[in-house]
Design a protein around this motif. Structure first.
Motif, short mmCIF file in Angstrom:
data_model
loop_
_atom_site.label_atom_id
_atom_site.label_comp_id
_atom_site.label_asym_id
_atom_site.label_seq_id
_atom_site.Cartn_x
_atom_site.Cartn_y
_atom_site.Cartn_z
N LYS A 10 50.85 -37.78 9.47
CA LYS A 10 51.26 -36.39 9.73
C LYS A 10 52.70 -36.25 9.25
O LYS A 10 53.58 -37.02 9.64
CB LYS A 10 51.17 -36.10 11.23
CG LYS A 10 51.56 -34.68 11.58
CD LYS A 10 51.43 -34.43 13.07
CE LYS A 10 51.74 -33.00 13.37
NZ LYS A 10 53.03 -32.79 13.94
N ALA A 11 52.93 -35.26 8.41
CA ALA A 11 54.28 -35.02 7.90
C ALA A 11 55.18 -34.54 9.03
O ALA A 11 54.76 -33.74 9.87
CB ALA A 11 54.24 -33.99 6.78
N PRO A 12 56.43 -35.01 9.06
CA PRO A 12 57.37 -34.57 10.09
C PRO A 12 57.80 -33.12 9.86
O PRO A 12 57.58 -32.56 8.79
CB PRO A 12 58.55 -35.53 9.93
CG PRO A 12 58.48 -35.97 8.52
CD PRO A 12 57.02 -35.97 8.15
N ILE A 41 58.98 -42.40 7.32
CA ILE A 41 58.94 -42.06 8.74
C ILE A 41 58.48 -43.30 9.49
O ILE A 41 58.03 -44.27 8.89
CB ILE A 41 57.98 -40.88 9.05
CG1 ILE A 41 56.57 -41.17 8.52
CG2 ILE A 41 58.54 -39.59 8.52
CD1 ILE A 41 55.53 -40.14 8.91
N GLU A 42 58.63 -43.26 10.79
CA GLU A 42 58.14 -44.36 11.62
C GLU A 42 56.89 -43.87 12.37
O GLU A 42 56.91 -42.82 13.01
CB GLU A 42 59.21 -44.79 12.62
CG GLU A 42 58.89 -46.11 13.26
CD GLU A 42 60.09 -46.70 13.99
OE1 GLU A 42 59.91 -47.06 15.16
OE2 GLU A 42 61.17 -46.79 13.40
N VAL A 43 55.82 -44.63 12.23
CA VAL A 43 54.55 -44.30 12.88
C VAL A 43 54.16 -45.50 13.75
O VAL A 43 53.93 -46.59 13.24
CB VAL A 43 53.44 -44.02 11.85
CG1 VAL A 43 52.12 -43.73 12.54
CG2 VAL A 43 53.83 -42.87 10.94
N LYS A 47 57.41 -48.61 9.86
CA LYS A 47 58.01 -47.71 8.88
C LYS A 47 57.07 -47.56 7.69
O LYS A 47 56.61 -48.56 7.14
CB LYS A 47 59.36 -48.24 8.45
CG LYS A 47 60.34 -48.22 9.59
CD LYS A 47 61.67 -48.80 9.22
CE LYS A 47 62.55 -48.71 10.47
NZ LYS A 47 63.68 -49.56 10.42
N VAL A 48 56.78 -46.30 7.33
CA VAL A 48 55.88 -46.01 6.22
C VAL A 48 56.49 -44.94 5.32
O VAL A 48 57.33 -44.16 5.75
CB VAL A 48 54.49 -45.54 6.72
CG1 VAL A 48 53.80 -46.61 7.54
CG2 VAL A 48 54.61 -44.25 7.51
N VAL A 49 56.05 -44.90 4.08
CA VAL A 49 56.43 -43.84 3.14
C VAL A 49 55.27 -42.85 3.12
O VAL A 49 54.16 -43.19 2.76
CB VAL A 49 56.69 -44.41 1.73
CG1 VAL A 49 56.89 -43.29 0.72
CG2 VAL A 49 57.90 -45.34 1.76
N TYR A 50 55.55 -41.61 3.55
CA TYR A 50 54.49 -40.60 3.61
C TYR A 50 54.53 -39.65 2.41
O TYR A 50 53.57 -38.95 2.13
CB TYR A 50 54.56 -39.80 4.92
CG TYR A 50 55.62 -38.74 4.91
CD1 TYR A 50 55.32 -37.44 4.53
CD2 TYR A 50 56.93 -39.04 5.22
CE1 TYR A 50 56.30 -36.46 4.48
CE2 TYR A 50 57.92 -38.09 5.18
CZ TYR A 50 57.59 -36.80 4.80
OH TYR A 50 58.57 -35.84 4.74
#
Length: 90
Positions: A10-12, A41-43, A47-50
């Motif tokens: 989910k995009a912030p 973002i952190e999910v 930490k992931v690149v969305y």
């Protein structure tokens, strides 16, 4: 500029600012070697690149970097294969 969202995440809230800026950015100059940046973002503690954004040369990369800083994102200094930088909210 090209961009791709990873629909797994989910995009912030701040992503709407990025999407709006990308939709209005204009560059009439010739491109250069691609510069590719990730927005992280952190999910669930990971930490992931969305979102990945590919700028055509430094003439697109520099305005992008300035914009990302203007909305509070910082270069994480993380090294991710295939990316020239990863920007995150501190």
């Amino acid at each position: 500029m090209k961009t791709k969202l990873d629909s797994s995440y989910k995009a912030p809230e701040f992503d709407t600012k990025i999407a709006d800026w990308l939709s209005t950015f204009k560059n009439d100059m010739w491109g250069g070697p691609p510069r590719t940046f990730g927005i992280g973002i952190e999910v669930e503690g990971v930490k992931v690149v969305y979102r990945v954004i590919e700028a055509s040369g430094m003439q697109e990369a520099m305005p992008l970097i300035q914009f990302l800083h203007s909305i509070g994102l910082q270069d994480s200094r993380a090294r991710v294969r295939g990316l020239d930088g990863v920007f995150v909210m501190p």
